[in-house]
Design an enzyme around this catalytic site. Sequence first.
Site, PDB file in Angstrom:
ATOM      1  CG  HIS A 155      -1.729   0.843   1.271  1.00 14.83           C
ATOM      2  ND1 HIS A 155      -1.832   2.158   1.779  1.00 14.83           N
ATOM      3  CD2 HIS A 155      -3.350   0.846   1.465  1.00 14.83           C
ATOM      4  CE1 HIS A 155      -2.708   3.078   1.723  1.00 14.83           C
ATOM      5  NE2 HIS A 155      -3.742   2.181   1.744  1.00 14.83           N
ATOM      6  CG  ASP A 194       0.664  -2.353   6.329  1.00 10.46           C
ATOM      7  OD1 ASP A 194      -0.082  -2.653   7.216  1.00 10.46           O
ATOM      8  OD2 ASP A 194       0.599  -1.753   5.453  1.00 10.46           O
ATOM      9  CD  GLN A 198      -6.540  -4.554   4.058  1.00 15.04           C
ATOM     10  OE1 GLN A 198      -7.624  -5.608   4.130  1.00 15.04           O
ATOM     11  NE2 GLN A 198      -6.879  -3.364   3.960  1.00 15.04           N
ATOM     12  CE  LYS A 233      -7.104  -0.106   6.456  1.00 22.95           C
ATOM     13  NZ  LYS A 233      -7.852   0.087   5.106  1.00 22.95           N
ATOM     14  CB  CYS A 242      -3.770   3.278  -1.536  1.00 26.79           C
ATOM     15  SG  CYS A 242      -4.848   4.358  -1.090  1.00 26.79           S
TER      16      CYS A 242
HETATM   17  C1  LIG Z   1      -2.338  -3.013   3.738  1.00 27.72           C
HETATM   18  C2  LIG Z   1      -2.517  -1.423   4.159  1.00 27.72           C
HETATM   19  N1  LIG Z   1      -1.687  -0.730   4.818  1.00 27.72           N
HETATM   20  C3  LIG Z   1      -1.734   0.532   5.222  1.00 27.72           C
HETATM   21  C4  LIG Z   1      -3.070   1.020   5.243  1.00 27.72           C
HETATM   22  C5  LIG Z   1      -3.227   2.333   5.644  1.00 27.72           C
HETATM   23  O1  LIG Z   1      -4.063   2.529   6.727  1.00 27.72           O
HETATM   24  P1  LIG Z   1      -4.743   3.732   7.375  1.00 27.72           P
HETATM   25  O2  LIG Z   1      -4.932   4.692   6.370  1.00 27.72           O
HETATM   26  O3  LIG Z   1      -5.704   3.648   8.283  1.00 27.72           O
HETATM   27  O4  LIG Z   1      -3.500   4.458   8.130  1.00 27.72           O
HETATM   28  C6  LIG Z   1      -4.213   0.532   4.450  1.00 27.72           C
HETATM   29  C7  LIG Z   1      -5.626   1.217   4.273  1.00 27.72           C
HETATM   30  O5  LIG Z   1      -6.078   1.077   3.328  1.00 27.72           O
HETATM   31  C8  LIG Z   1      -3.865  -1.050   4.116  1.00 27.72           C
HETATM   32  O6  LIG Z   1      -4.883  -1.633   3.461  1.00 27.72           O
END
Ligand SMILES: Cc1ncc(COP(=O)(O)O)c(C=O)c1O
Lengths: 405, 132
Positions: A122, A198, A201, A224, A361
Amino acid sequence: MVFDSALLRPMFPILAQTAYEHPLIYLDNAATTQKPLAVLDAIQTYYRTGNANVHRGAHFLSDRATSHFENARTVVAEFLKAPEQSHVIWTKGATEAINMVAYGLEHVLEKGDEILITSLEHHANLVPWQQLAFRTGARLRVVPLTSSGEWEEEFAHYFTDRTRIFAATHISNAIGCTTPLSTMLALAKQQGAFTLVDGAQAVAHYPVDVSELDCDFYVFSGHKMYGPTGIGVLYGKQHALEVLMPYQTGGEMVRHVSYQATEFNVLPFRLEAGTPNIEGAIGLAAACDFLSEQNRPALLAWEQSLANHVYTRLKKYGGIDLYSPEKNTTLVSFSVPNIHVIDLNAYLDSQGIAVRAGSHCAHPLMAQLGVTGTLRASFACYNTLEEADRFCDALFDAMEILGDD
Amino acid sequence: MTDPLQAADIKQRLQECRSKEETFKALVTLSKTLPRLSADDKTDANKVKGCESAVWLITDDCQGIRHIKADSDAKLMRGVLVALISLVAGKTLPDIQNMDLKAELAELNLSSYLTSSRTNGILAILDRLQQP
Ligand SMILES: Cc1ncc(COP(=O)(O)O)c(C=O)c1O
């Protein structure tokens, strides 16, 4: 062990709505999940009975708020199987947690060092590292996928003695596949790199054990995993958190301040400048409790069976390019040749069905897959088989209407 | 070339839509009337920035009248383009510059399709229509 998602639905009042006169079908759970009553109640109760600033006043309400707030940290530590509650740092979310690490490790990087990520990242786990590389003269490297979306067989050589940081997603938000973390983390550790996972998900679906994963940092967002927005977690091993330079300074994170110098506080406070998101932490702990009270293997099996059901129907229908795995995933990601995903999305929306269309993203990943975007239906514990079928039927209708020239 | 009557017709059709689904279908129908651009016309210079889908727009002022050709890789956007082009069809550039295109667009009952992220793109399209 039969799981019945219908039993969970009353806990999520938002789902009982209609959208454009259709029953609302919410399949955008990878973007954010809905919140159970337990989380809403915890936040309400905090403001109704326990609101005060934490770690400061010595009075009835402040003590109560502090104890709820610090108890939330313990709940999250247990949720992650972290050895110490002081290894849990509150953040705004996954994005802020990654930025804290990217800034905090700047001082250990030298020109020519390597920061290694994967193709699945992401933007939140890509741009902070890229910018860190720009600032330090380090090199950003990427473990690639093949054109068919598989990992290259030989990826070990990406891990070199210059690899100082390895950051990888646990589960891909865009295509739902799982990173071979144990192999990759072992390779990174052989080179003495800092490792960050990270988990944005992963946490809603998979049991996470940071001690077993043995990564230096693990990050996620509360929203999430059935928790509120604006709260997330940076978990770190003691020594790793201690290496981090605080990227924000101010109140709460200090022990003693004079005009000449400041002595920083101990972990976790050292990395938590300012009044924290108290309601968020309490809400997130309630979300952890909500999940812990469920039969989690049954939840996961249910979510995976919904994704697999949709995958199978789409595959059988034909003319659809699928990017997510057939099994062991909780989302379906695909595109239809010659039909724009935003057109499909618009029709589904007109039927009350919420999904996500776009690049998720992950522009570089989309470029590697050779698409501008995909349509993603992502499942949570409260989704039903009927919803999965309604989604497929509406999608096929959309293809019919949109595909006639 | 589209005449003003057709603009009124398009407006009426869109205004008659009573649900998001009806608007969707009306836009799909409209999209079919848009002549597609050739690959040669789909240059970067002709691309309108900020749209969620790819949009190309070419203006050509011939004997005072502004002619517009446009295309998109998304069908609903092609329907929207047909509606937008109808608003300015047969007009001169100064006429178009004197129009309140945003207000005219608002009357087309498309608000549920022009969500925030897409609106930026739409405004960029309106801008192009009014640029010399
Ligand atoms: C794999 C992953 N990493 C990071 C993020 C970023 O999360 P946040 O926007 O809640 O900081 C997301 C959110 O879409 C994600 O799916």
